[in-house]
Design a protein around this motif. Structure first.
Motif, PDB file in Angstrom:
ATOM      1  N   TYR A 188       0.782  -1.179  -0.049  1.00  0.00           N
ATOM      2  CA  TYR A 188      -0.040   0.006  -0.092  1.00  0.00           C
ATOM      3  C   TYR A 188       1.003   1.193   0.087  1.00  0.00           C
ATOM      4  CZ  TYR A 188      -4.102  -2.776   1.051  1.00  0.00           C
ATOM      5  OH  TYR A 188      -5.012  -3.882   0.525  1.00  0.00           O
ATOM      6  N   ALA A 219      -4.052  -1.118  -4.888  1.00  0.00           N
ATOM      7  CA  ALA A 219      -3.230  -1.657  -4.021  1.00  0.00           C
ATOM      8  C   ALA A 219      -3.863  -3.119  -3.400  1.00  0.00           C
ATOM      9  CB  ALA A 219      -3.059  -0.789  -2.672  1.00  0.00           C
ATOM     10  N   GLU A 270       2.010   3.010  -2.712  1.00  0.00           N
ATOM     11  CA  GLU A 270       1.342   3.953  -3.484  1.00  0.00           C
ATOM     12  C   GLU A 270       0.246   4.750  -2.635  1.00  0.00           C
ATOM     13  OE1 GLU A 270      -1.589   4.275  -7.319  1.00  0.00           O
ATOM     14  OE2 GLU A 270      -1.197   2.321  -6.519  1.00  0.00           O
TER      15      GLU A 270
END
Length: 385
Positions: free
Chosen positions: A17, A380, A19
Motif C-alpha cells: 500500500y 493496492a 502507493e
C-alpha cells in the motif's frame, strides 16, 4: 515519521500500500499553507492504511465531519429493517402520525430514506438550537408542507434527514439513533466516531477551518431566496447557517445531530464501515449481504434538485459506486461537507475513510482528492490479492 517528497506523512501502511502513502503525501503537498488530514483503510477487517499529516493533526485528532453522521445513523436504520422492526414500505405516518400533516401522509420510509419526501427544511429557516437538537427539528418538520410532490423527485435533505428518520426510530424503539449507535456500534467496537462528543474528549477536537481560495477561484453565486437549494442549506434563516461556525459549536458537538453532527477520526469511520460488512474484532458483520444490497442499490436516478448530482442515493447512504467508478455497485457510505469521505465496498472488502480539517474548494460531497486516494487504495488491494 516517513517523509515522502518533502512532506511529513506520519503513520503506517501495510506492504503493498506504499502507493497510497505517496498519493496522500501529494494531497498534503497541494496545500501550501498546510492541511490537517487523516486517511484510514481496512481490508477484510484488518487495518492496512493509517496515515495523517499537517501542522496539528495526529492519528487521534477529532474533526468535525458533518454528514458523515448520516452513515452512522442509517447503519442503525438498516439494522432495524434487517431485524424486521422497521418496514421500508410502511408510511412514515404509520410510525409517526404527526408527519402526515401538510400532505405527507403517503410518504413511505423508503421514499424518506431516498430523499424523496420533499421536506428539505422549513419556511423561514431554522435556528441553530433546532438544527442541533433532532427532537426540536423533527417537531418543526412534521407540520411543513413538502417543497415538491413526494415521490416525484428527490433532493438532498442535508440538515434534516437524520432528524426525520431518527423520529421514526424513536417512535418505534423509544430510543434515539444516537443512543442505539452508542450501544450497538460505537462502544462494542471502540470506535472513535461520535454522535454526541463527550466533554472529556473536547481537547482532541481540532476546530474546522474555512476554505482558502486562490485568486482564480470564485465562490458560486448564492441561491435565490426561497429556492429549494436555499431552504435545504438553511440560507433563508436569520442569520443564514454558516457551516464552519455550525461544526465549531459545542452545542452541535454535544448533541450530535444525526444529519450533520458527526465528530471523529478516519480510524473511527473506517472501522465503522469495516464492522458493517465484515468480521471485525471477532464480531460478525452488522449487515447481511441482502441488507447491504437493498440499502446500497440506486433509488434515485436522475438529478438531485439540491446538489445537482446525478444518481445520488441508495437508502440513507450515498450510492458510492456511482460517484467512484473504481468501486462496486453495492458500495455505500457518506461524505461530509468539509471534504471528508467514507465508504464500504463489499466486493473488495475495503472500508475507507478520509478526513480533513479545512473545507475543500470545489469538493461538493467529498473533496476531489478522494477520487485519486480511493483509486490508489483499490489498486493496492487488487495487487495484494
Amino acid at each position: 515519521m516517513p517523509v515522502t517528497g518533502g512532506i511529513d506523512v506520519r503513520g503506517t501502511v501495510a506492504q503493498g500500500y506504499e502507493e497510497v502513502r505517496d498519493e496522500f503525501a501529494a494531497v498534503l503537498a497541494r496545500e501550501p499553507d498546510g492541511l490537517d488530514a487523516q486517511l484510514a483503510v481496512h481490508r477484510r477487517g484488518h487495518r492496512v492504511v493509517d496515515l495523517w499529516g499537517g501542522p496539528e493533526a495526529s492519528g487521534d485528532s477529532l474533526f468535525g465531519l458533518y454528514s458523515s453522521a448520516k452513515g452512522a445513523a442509517h447503519l442503525i436504520v438498516a439494522m432495524l429493517v434487517q431485524d424486521g422492526v422497521l418496514d421500508l414500505d410502511r408510511t412514515v405516518a404509520h410510525y409517526w402520525p404527526e408527519f402526515a400533516a401538510g400532505g405527507k401522509g403517503s410518504v413511505t420510509l423508503r421514499q424518506l430514506l431516498a430523499h424523496q419526501a420533499g421536506v428539505v427544511g422549513v419556511d423561514g429557516g431554522l435556528t441553530l438550537a433546532e438544527l442541533a437538537d433532532d427532537r426540536l427539528l423533527a417537531a418543526r418538520l412534521a407540520a411543513q408542507e413538502p417543497y415538491w410532490t413526494p415521490g416525484t423527485a428527490y433532493g438532498y435533505h442535508g440538515f434534516v434527514i437524520g432528524a426525520l428518520t431518527g423520529e421514526v426510530v424513536r417512535r418505534v424503539t423509544g430510543r434515539s439513533i444516537q443512543e442505539l449507535y452508542e450501544e450497538w456500534v460505537r462502544v462494542p467496537f471502540g470506535l472513535d466516531f461520535h454522535l454526541g462528543l463527550p466533554e472529556a474528549l473536547e481537547p482532541r477536537y481540532l476546530p474546522v477551518q474555512p476554505v482558502r481560495r486562490t485568486p482564480d477561484q470564485h465562490e458560486a453565486p448564492a441561491p435565490a431566496p426561497g429556492s429549494v437549494v436555499a431552504v435545504a442549506f438553511n440560507l433563508d434563516a436569520d442569520p443564514p447557517t454558516d457551516l464552519v461556525d455550525f461544526a465549531n459549536s459545542r452545542a452541535v458537538r454535544a448533541l450530535g445531530p444525526a444529519s450533520t453532527g458527526g465528530v471523529g477520526s478516519a480510524r473511527g469511520l473506517a472501522a465503522m464501515y469495516a464492522a458493517a460488512i465484515g468480521v471485525l474484532d471477532g464480531r460478525p458483520p452488522l449487515l447481511r449481504p441482502d441488507t447491504v444490497a437493498e440499502f446500497a442499490r440506486l433509488h434515485t436516478p436522475g438529478v438531485d434538485l439540491v446538489t445537482g448530482e446525478r444518481d445520488h442515493f441508495g437508502l440513507g447512504f450515498e450510492a458510492q459506486g456511482r460517484r467512484y467508478p473504481f468501486l462496486g455497485p453495492d458500495a455505500f457510505g457518506h461524505s461530509g461537507a468539509v471534504g471528508a469521505q467514507s465508504f464500504a465496498d463489499p466486493g473488495s472488502g475495503i472500508a475507507y475513510a478520509y478526513t480533513r480539517r479545512r473545507f475543500a474548494f470545489g469538493g461538493g460531497g467529498g473533496a476531489p482528492e478522494n477520487h485519486r486516494l480511493g483509486a490508489s487504495v483499490l489498486r493496492a488491494a487488487a495487487a495484494t490479492d
